[in-house]
Structure formats: C-alpha cells, structure tokens
Design a protein around this motif. Sequence first.
Motif, PDB file in Angstrom:
ATOM      1  N   LEU A 151       0.835  -1.206   0.000  1.00 51.96           N
ATOM      2  CA  LEU A 151       0.000   0.000   0.000  1.00 51.96           C
ATOM      3  C   LEU A 151       0.868   1.255   0.000  1.00 51.96           C
ATOM      4  N   LEU A 152       1.947   1.235   0.766  1.00 50.81           N
ATOM      5  CA  LEU A 152       2.872   2.368   0.782  1.00 50.81           C
ATOM      6  C   LEU A 152       3.510   2.571  -0.586  1.00 50.81           C
ATOM      7  N   GLU A 153       3.805   1.482  -1.270  1.00 53.62           N
ATOM      8  CA  GLU A 153       4.409   1.585  -2.597  1.00 53.62           C
ATOM      9  C   GLU A 153       3.417   2.177  -3.606  1.00 53.62           C
ATOM     10  N   ILE A 154       2.156   1.784  -3.522  1.00 58.91           N
ATOM     11  CA  ILE A 154       1.133   2.351  -4.396  1.00 58.91           C
ATOM     12  C   ILE A 154       0.963   3.842  -4.110  1.00 58.91           C
ATOM     13  N   LEU A 155       0.929   4.188  -2.821  1.00 56.75           N
ATOM     14  CA  LEU A 155       0.823   5.594  -2.439  1.00 56.75           C
ATOM     15  C   LEU A 155       1.993   6.385  -2.987  1.00 56.75           C
ATOM     16  N   ASP A 156       3.185   5.830  -2.892  1.00 56.51           N
ATOM     17  CA  ASP A 156       4.389   6.494  -3.406  1.00 56.51           C
ATOM     18  C   ASP A 156       4.280   6.721  -4.909  1.00 56.51           C
ATOM     19  N   TYR A 157       3.806   5.725  -5.623  1.00 57.65           N
ATOM     20  CA  TYR A 157       3.658   5.849  -7.083  1.00 57.65           C
ATOM     21  C   TYR A 157       2.692   6.975  -7.431  1.00 57.65           C
ATOM     22  N   LEU A 158       1.584   7.044  -6.731  1.00 62.89           N
ATOM     23  CA  LEU A 158       0.592   8.086  -7.010  1.00 62.89           C
ATOM     24  C   LEU A 158       1.151   9.473  -6.713  1.00 62.89           C
ATOM     25  N   LEU A 159       1.881   9.609  -5.617  1.00 61.26           N
ATOM     26  CA  LEU A 159       2.462  10.907  -5.270  1.00 61.26           C
ATOM     27  C   LEU A 159       3.514  11.329  -6.289  1.00 61.26           C
ATOM     28  N   LYS A 160       4.332  10.385  -6.728  1.00 56.65           N
ATOM     29  CA  LYS A 160       5.367  10.708  -7.708  1.00 56.65           C
ATOM     30  C   LYS A 160       4.774  11.016  -9.076  1.00 56.65           C
ATOM     31  N   SER A 161       3.580  10.537  -9.339  1.00 52.29           N
ATOM     32  CA  SER A 161       2.943  10.776 -10.636  1.00 52.29           C
ATOM     33  C   SER A 161       2.306  12.157 -10.718  1.00 52.29           C
ATOM     34  N   GLN A 162       2.202  12.859  -9.607  1.00 52.27           N
ATOM     35  CA  GLN A 162       1.575  14.178  -9.609  1.00 52.27           C
ATOM     36  C   GLN A 162       2.490  15.243 -10.212  1.00 52.27           C
ATOM     37  N   SER A 163       1.882  16.163 -10.940  1.00 51.78           N
ATOM     38  CA  SER A 163       2.620  17.341 -11.401  1.00 51.78           C
ATOM     39  C   SER A 163       2.827  18.271 -10.207  1.00 51.78           C
ATOM     40  N   PRO A 164       3.717  19.271 -10.315  1.00 46.94           N
ATOM     41  CA  PRO A 164       3.886  20.219  -9.205  1.00 46.94           C
ATOM     42  C   PRO A 164       2.579  20.875  -8.776  1.00 46.94           C
ATOM     43  N   ALA A 165       1.745  21.251  -9.754  1.00 45.14           N
ATOM     44  CA  ALA A 165       0.469  21.883  -9.412  1.00 45.14           C
ATOM     45  C   ALA A 165      -0.451  20.897  -8.693  1.00 45.14           C
ATOM     46  N   GLN A 166      -0.523  19.663  -9.176  1.00 43.96           N
ATOM     47  CA  GLN A 166      -1.355  18.657  -8.531  1.00 43.96           C
ATOM     48  C   GLN A 166      -0.867  18.363  -7.113  1.00 43.96           C
ATOM     49  N   LYS A 167       0.440  18.356  -6.925  1.00 41.68           N
ATOM     50  CA  LYS A 167       1.009  18.104  -5.597  1.00 41.68           C
ATOM     51  C   LYS A 167       0.630  19.222  -4.639  1.00 41.68           C
ATOM     52  N   THR A 168       0.745  20.478  -5.085  1.00 36.65           N
ATOM     53  CA  THR A 168       0.404  21.611  -4.222  1.00 36.65           C
ATOM     54  C   THR A 168      -1.060  21.554  -3.814  1.00 36.65           C
ATOM     55  N   VAL A 169      -1.933  21.365  -4.787  1.00 35.25           N
ATOM     56  CA  VAL A 169      -3.366  21.324  -4.511  1.00 35.25           C
ATOM     57  C   VAL A 169      -3.699  20.113  -3.636  1.00 35.25           C
ATOM     58  N   GLY A 170      -3.107  18.972  -3.941  1.00 38.35           N
ATOM     59  CA  GLY A 170      -3.360  17.770  -3.156  1.00 38.35           C
ATOM     60  C   GLY A 170      -2.890  17.910  -1.717  1.00 38.35           C
ATOM     61  N   SER A 171      -1.739  18.544  -1.521  1.00 42.28           N
ATOM     62  CA  SER A 171      -1.220  18.748  -0.168  1.00 42.28           C
ATOM     63  C   SER A 171      -2.128  19.687   0.623  1.00 42.28           C
ATOM     64  N   LEU A 172      -2.615  20.730  -0.030  1.00 47.86           N
ATOM     65  CA  LEU A 172      -3.537  21.641   0.633  1.00 47.86           C
ATOM     66  C   LEU A 172      -4.860  20.944   0.948  1.00 47.86           C
ATOM     67  N   TYR A 173      -5.276  20.041   0.080  1.00 49.05           N
ATOM     68  CA  TYR A 173      -6.514  19.311   0.333  1.00 49.05           C
ATOM     69  C   TYR A 173      -6.365  18.398   1.552  1.00 49.05           C
ATOM     70  N   ALA A 174      -5.163  17.853   1.764  1.00 50.18           N
ATOM     71  CA  ALA A 174      -4.919  17.030   2.938  1.00 50.18           C
ATOM     72  C   ALA A 174      -5.072  17.840   4.221  1.00 50.18           C
ATOM     73  N   VAL A 175      -4.887  19.159   4.116  1.00 49.12           N
ATOM     74  CA  VAL A 175      -5.014  20.044   5.270  1.00 49.12           C
ATOM     75  C   VAL A 175      -6.436  20.576   5.419  1.00 49.12           C
ATOM     76  N   PHE A 176      -7.009  21.094   4.301  1.00 46.72           N
ATOM     77  CA  PHE A 176      -8.303  21.778   4.371  1.00 46.72           C
ATOM     78  C   PHE A 176      -9.501  20.861   4.151  1.00 46.72           C
TER      79      PHE A 176
END
Length: 275
Positions: free
Chosen positions: A154-179
């Motif tokens: 599961l951690l490996e799948i999570l890692d793959y999904l995070l690495k597949s994000q563009s910089p914009a997707q990562k920023t928005v996704g990280s903010l979504y984890a907070v808000f």
Amino acid sequence: MDYPVSLFIMDVANSSRAEAPDGLADYLDKTVDWMEDLTSLNKTALPIRVKHRFGDEIILVAGEFSTAYTLAFFIKQFWRYHLNPPYFGMTVGSLGQSVEQLPDLDRWLHPMINTARLALDELKTTKSAIDRKWMLVNTPLFPLRSSMEETNELLEILDYLLKSQSPAQKTVGSLYAVFRQQAQIASFLHKDPSTISRQLKTGATDLIIKIHRRIENRLDELQRIHNAATERATGLNDPVTNTPTHVQRRSELIASLITSYVQSHLEEFFTRGIR
C-alpha cells in the motif's frame, strides 16, 4: 505498564549534493520544530520525542502505532526540497516507559531503532532517489508476515501516485490534505474553484487520501491486536483504551491536531500560487 509507540528514522536523498546544504539543514531543524510544537498543543494525545541528528537524519518516537506514519505522510506532503526527497524506515512496538520518560534520543538504545534502521538501509539499496520508495515498515509484531508485506505494498502504491503528480497537482493535493475543502484552497492559491477541482481529479487526490487512511487503519488494527495480546499475557484489562472506537478516535485526533496547526501556520508550509 505497556506503552504502544511508533518510530521512524528519516533520511534525505542526495543531501550531499543539495543545491543549498545549509538551507536544507535549517529546513530539517524547522521540521523538528513544528513537530515539537504539536506536542505542546496536546501532550496527552500526541507525545513525541524527535531529534535532528547526523546531518540529514531525523529520528522520531511517538505514542500510538499510527502516529509516526501520519507525521511522515504530512512531512512528505509539505516537503520543499523536491530534488532531495525524504524517506523513512519505520517500526512499531511497545515500551515499558512512556515517550516523555525517554532519555535523550542520542543516548537511547533500543531494538526498535535497529529494526527501523534495517528498513531504512533496505531503501538505500535503491541507488536512484527517483526510484527509491518513500517508506518501508519493518516490525516483528505483524500477526502474519503477509500483513506487513501488504502494508508495504500500500505504501508503494501511495508512493507511485504521489510521484505521478505534477507540481500543481502536488500543491493542490497537499492543501486538500489540510483543508479538505476546495473553496479554501482556491482562496489561498487565488485560483478558480474549477481549476482546483481539475487538479484534484487529475492528481488522484481522493485515491491518495483513501490509501493513506487505509494504512492508518491497518496500523490502528495492529495496535488493537497487540494491546489485546498484552492484556491476555499480563491479566490486565482496559475495556476503554483497547476498543476500536478509542484507537480510531486517537488516530483522528492526532490528524486533526496536525491539520489545525498547519492551517494556523500556513505561510510556513506553503507558498501561494501553483506552477
């Protein structure tokens, strides 16, 4: 008395070739600082001992089986040195003393440290920082070896999904984890809600959060199994603290403390605007 704890040792990839090594060292200190600040908010719910040591290494010991993982997940979400990503060797277990009673972590010797170190060393065998997994869990407490392997998958799948994000997707996704609210993200980034919605969808943010929660739940379940086994062995019984609801609520409270803290210090974790 038996105290369930989790522990991680964090290292940073390619730290010797960092563009700004002094800045990276300062950033590691700030990472330790915000985790220590969390403890001051609620020492009962979030007992933590954490230290930056050995140049680019952080060691953390926290109460509850899922806490170290949850903190590592958020460190990963907020990390700014994209060419020098963090990775974690993690373990869970129990101590005969509380986290607050531990000595200085530089002087503390315990088998859990060696167990986490073995996981970290296994990650280091992958020479490429791009290909390296972000976390490996190693513990003798899993009821079945396959259970630990499934958690690491599961951690490996999570890692793959995070690495597949563009910089914009990562920023928005990280903010979504907070808000967890698109309107607040749009307001902070000065973007249209439709843009935020699109980045969340194309960045598989819902799936990332779902897998993240699944990993937390697996660790919480392992703690309940461990607590029950300890109670049978000692003859002690705590009908409150070992219930699924209690363990889950503690896990949810810890996540809530993290997100509340980040929301109140948002500029320290995020820059406005997305690329």
